[in-house]
Design a protein around this motif. Sequence first.
Motif, PDB file in Angstrom:
ATOM      1  N   ASP B 242      38.504  40.070  48.581  1.00  0.00           N
ATOM      2  CA  ASP B 242      38.775  40.489  47.291  1.00  0.00           C
ATOM      3  C   ASP B 242      37.900  39.341  46.405  1.00  0.00           C
ATOM      4  OD1 ASP B 242      39.573  42.936  48.034  1.00  0.00           O
ATOM      5  OD2 ASP B 242      41.563  42.603  47.474  1.00  0.00           O
ATOM      6  N   SER B 243      38.586  38.063  46.372  1.00  0.00           N
ATOM      7  CA  SER B 243      38.203  37.186  45.570  1.00  0.00           C
ATOM      8  C   SER B 243      36.549  36.664  45.906  1.00  0.00           C
ATOM      9  CB  SER B 243      38.849  35.927  45.812  1.00  0.00           C
ATOM     10  OG  SER B 243      38.806  35.498  47.221  1.00  0.00           O
ATOM     11  N   GLN B 245      34.406  39.035  46.734  1.00  0.00           N
ATOM     12  CA  GLN B 245      33.743  40.345  45.730  1.00  0.00           C
ATOM     13  C   GLN B 245      33.669  40.284  44.358  1.00  0.00           C
ATOM     14  OE1 GLN B 245      34.588  44.472  46.567  1.00  0.00           O
ATOM     15  NE2 GLN B 245      35.633  43.704  48.298  1.00  0.00           N
ATOM     16  N   TRP B 246      34.953  39.722  43.754  1.00  0.00           N
ATOM     17  CA  TRP B 246      35.175  39.479  42.495  1.00  0.00           C
ATOM     18  C   TRP B 246      34.216  38.375  42.039  1.00  0.00           C
ATOM     19  CZ3 TRP B 246      35.882  43.229  39.438  1.00  0.00           C
ATOM     20  CH2 TRP B 246      36.554  44.151  39.866  1.00  0.00           C
ATOM     21  N   SER B 247      34.151  37.125  42.715  1.00  0.00           N
ATOM     22  CA  SER B 247      33.090  36.262  42.243  1.00  0.00           C
ATOM     23  C   SER B 247      31.846  36.749  42.171  1.00  0.00           C
ATOM     24  CB  SER B 247      33.473  35.010  43.244  1.00  0.00           C
ATOM     25  OG  SER B 247      33.022  35.203  44.451  1.00  0.00           O
ATOM     26  N   GLY B 249      30.881  39.807  41.660  1.00  0.00           N
ATOM     27  CA  GLY B 249      30.907  40.838  40.598  1.00  0.00           C
ATOM     28  C   GLY B 249      30.931  39.941  39.153  1.00  0.00           C
ATOM     29  N   GLU B 250      31.729  38.977  39.222  1.00  0.00           N
ATOM     30  CA  GLU B 250      31.759  38.259  37.864  1.00  0.00           C
ATOM     31  C   GLU B 250      30.573  37.687  37.475  1.00  0.00           C
ATOM     32  OE1 GLU B 250      35.326  36.486  38.175  1.00  0.00           O
ATOM     33  OE2 GLU B 250      36.662  38.010  38.013  1.00  0.00           O
ATOM     34  N   LYS B 254      30.921  41.417  35.626  1.00  0.00           N
ATOM     35  CA  LYS B 254      31.909  42.383  35.753  1.00  0.00           C
ATOM     36  C   LYS B 254      33.225  41.595  35.045  1.00  0.00           C
ATOM     37  CE  LYS B 254      31.214  45.635  39.251  1.00  0.00           C
ATOM     38  NZ  LYS B 254      31.081  47.080  38.761  1.00  0.00           N
ATOM     39  N   GLY B 256      36.640  41.427  36.058  1.00  0.00           N
ATOM     40  CA  GLY B 256      37.659  41.197  36.973  1.00  0.00           C
ATOM     41  C   GLY B 256      38.236  42.570  37.221  1.00  0.00           C
ATOM     42  N   PRO B 257      39.285  42.246  37.949  1.00  0.00           N
ATOM     43  CA  PRO B 257      40.312  43.470  38.420  1.00  0.00           C
ATOM     44  C   PRO B 257      41.083  44.336  37.323  1.00  0.00           C
ATOM     45  CG  PRO B 257      41.301  41.552  39.278  1.00  0.00           C
ATOM     46  CD  PRO B 257      39.838  41.148  38.651  1.00  0.00           C
ATOM     47  N   SER B 262      37.013  48.624  36.750  1.00  0.00           N
ATOM     48  CA  SER B 262      37.547  48.268  38.194  1.00  0.00           C
ATOM     49  C   SER B 262      38.324  49.641  38.452  1.00  0.00           C
ATOM     50  CB  SER B 262      38.185  47.056  38.143  1.00  0.00           C
ATOM     51  OG  SER B 262      39.603  47.312  37.750  1.00  0.00           O
TER      52      SER B 262
END
Lengths: 290, 611
Positions: B242-243, B245-247, B249-250, B254, B256-257, B262
């Motif tokens: 997940d982290s 993916q978010w890194s 995405g950001e 994005k 963040g969650p 999201s």
Amino acid sequence: MASVPGNRFKQDERRRNADHVSFLKHRRYRWLWIAVLLCLATGLGYALIDQEPRPNGGSWYGYTLGTIGLGLIVWLSLLGIRKRKITAGNWSLKAWTSAHVYLGLALIVVGTLHTGFQIGWNVHTLAYFLMLLVIISGIYGVIVYATLPTTLSNNRNEMTRGEMLEALTAIDRQLESAAQPLGRQQSDLVIRALEQDVFYGGAWGRLTGTYPGCATNRALGGFPEVAGGVDGASERVRSLLVKRAEQLAQIRRQLRIRALLEIWLFIHIPATIALLAALFAHVVSVFYYW
Amino acid sequence: MAFLIRTIDVTASGREIVRDRTVDKGELSIGRASDNDIHLTDLAVEQHHISMKDAGGGMLSVESVGGLGFGLDGRTVTSGSIDPNVGGEVSVGTARLAISREGDGPVQIVIKQVEKDEGAGDVLQNFALASALPSKRTMAWIFAGAILLLLLSVPIVTHLIRSPVENDPDNLQQGQVVLDDAWSTGELSLKHHELEDNCEACHQTPFVSVQDETCLSCHEEIEDHADMPRQALGMPPMSTGDSLQWSIGETLGKEGPLGCVSCHTEHEGQVRQAAAKEAFCSDCHNELDTRLTDVDFGNASDFGEKHPQFRPAIYTAQFADKPVRVSLDDKPVEQSGLKFTHDEHMDPQGGVARMAISLTKYGAPLECSDCHSEWSDEGLIVQVSENGGKPSDYGDFAPVVMEDACESCHSLVFDRAGPQFRNLRHGDVDDLMADLATMDRGPRQPVVSGRGRPGQFARGGTYYSNFGRPMSAYIAVNRALERTGVCGECHIPTTTNGRRDLTPVNLPNRFLWQGHFSHAAHGDDVAECTDCHNAEESSEATDLLIPNLESCRDCHLGETAVKTEEITPSGCAMCHAYHTPTAPWKPEDHPEPGRNGGNDSVAALLGGLRR
């Protein structure tokens, strides 16, 4: 020295395999198995990984499939460059072609799962259908390459293409002199038959084998078959026209088989390039409007 | 057999020289040597190349002498036959020998020299399909170019040169970006459907995800689930995947969650936002107290297994200013300022029932609905007060109104004026006092005792006059406010600033504030009122009749429970909403959205059945 023939046999066998085994059977279907494994793995992942709110090309698994698909498409299209550099060995052109065919087929599964079965009137679905068009034309290509060359060879009847044309020219020269005693109307029919391009009919005519405007057939209509051959010149021209029509038919069968054999490339190649463009637009647009 | 041999030569100036000669032989030889019948000066021809003879039946047979082939009607052969009446052509070297016969005349052989095969290779190209189709390269360039131009360049350029406008839901600026609808991955949700042609309303910056700020430019009334920093604190640590993916995405903008997008994914077709899964809530709320130690509510992960006891908001003391939340486990005592006995009123054999039977308004023992009524037949929580539905700060049931619910038995009639009865006004002690003070025709002491005045002067007659002192009215006031007085039947008397008064009535409009409950979804076909509210055994007004967690679990277990006739698997979203805990969020002026068929929730389904 008893072992020498055995070694020699093995060596020869290896060479024979390399030289004569079809690219489809290359290395005991190695790439078929790799492609099947790829399909199973991606399908299993699709079934087991729960994507919220629904499977979608934009989920992490969707991006994974998309990246695999993009890589495959770019690599598969590189065959066009690779085939112009013939080498041997593990990455021989045959191995490459074998992988091209089987991984190309696996792309149906990978690409379809990447869509998440979401289809619409957009650039993304355009890329998907172009991909399918490329793959389907490729499947057609493999099939016709396996079946049509025999037909093509049978049709040639030990004549080269040049001989077929030469035969027609020979008939035409005889027609020209045989038609000298004919009246205006019949002469015109012969002129039209002689003037018409052998390759008249276009791509559609070639593919379907229909030539509704064939001047030779039309000329034959103007020379009714008369029992006993009342008019000598007319009868001779008729016989020559029949010969011409037969020779044309062989040439046209040749053209038709060639066309059926080659048509897929006229879809496969432009659709591949269009697919690469659509793929580029697909990827850029997705991240442009993220 | 006679052969007429005609040789046609062409001079350098293009003039044809025709020479005829007749050879009367059975066999004709053709070759380069001068002793041949037909002598060809061509090095490609053998000295003695071909022999041609009568094969009988008018046919000619043609044979190669030296084994080298020759052309017969275009094909290279070493032997063959010709029917001169039909005609045939023998080619050898550059010479073409056309053979024919007119009727019964001699076989005629016309010899011509031809230029050798100029451009034959080019002609052979015509056998390829490529000669009948545009080239693959041309087609590829046209298709690829059209795609890159129309489906990529046009949208990007028009997006970059547009003049951005502020979003206004009432006045959408459409069509600034051309052809970008070809980029849409799917139809927008029901509520965003009118933005279908307006991609740039949400997708404002290239290569940057849709921003919360953009969402809030229309959804300005939306509330955060909790303070943003606290929400971030309350989240469990992310998995490596997940982290990662978010890194990624950001880096593409994005947020963040906890960003809007999201959860609120779009382009999934014309649907409503689906209710969140249980895990969406339990990810944080399962062990929330380990990360947010100061929260006053318990952890929750599954309604059937881990959910805190309900804590309705009630008045726990007389005269209290506001309700406080008390866990049902703590045996809460409700101090509403009223006296009431549910059991007496509901006993089908009791005196209350007798009285109700005798009254035309009821005609039967009392039922719950005689006093308690829902806001509307719809009973749906999404109704808002302006439309005559339920005000958002009330529960499903409207407050009990004394005049409708109680007064038919607990009469406030204190006087009779002609054919009318006079009622005490209810609700305000001052009104009550004023009403009672006007009771000048109340039962005063008669001036004389033992004798009544006769005729029209008698009590009730036209000329009746009451000459007694009006004291009894004030006594009545005092008595009304006593424990045994008319008010004391239901109210608790008290004294305010030395004056008799009543304890204020403190009944909450709504008991459960952190979730929503639909009575409509639990209608007659599901449960009776008394299945959940133990009113029949309640003998005190201080009893709180809110059912507890355990009684809900008779039918409702967590999302993963197996659905049976009795058990309804119930995710968090069945009772809780994310942005507004008491009810699904909706701005007051928002039009009623369409629904996903009729089965989007159990509540709607049951509601539909009831209607």
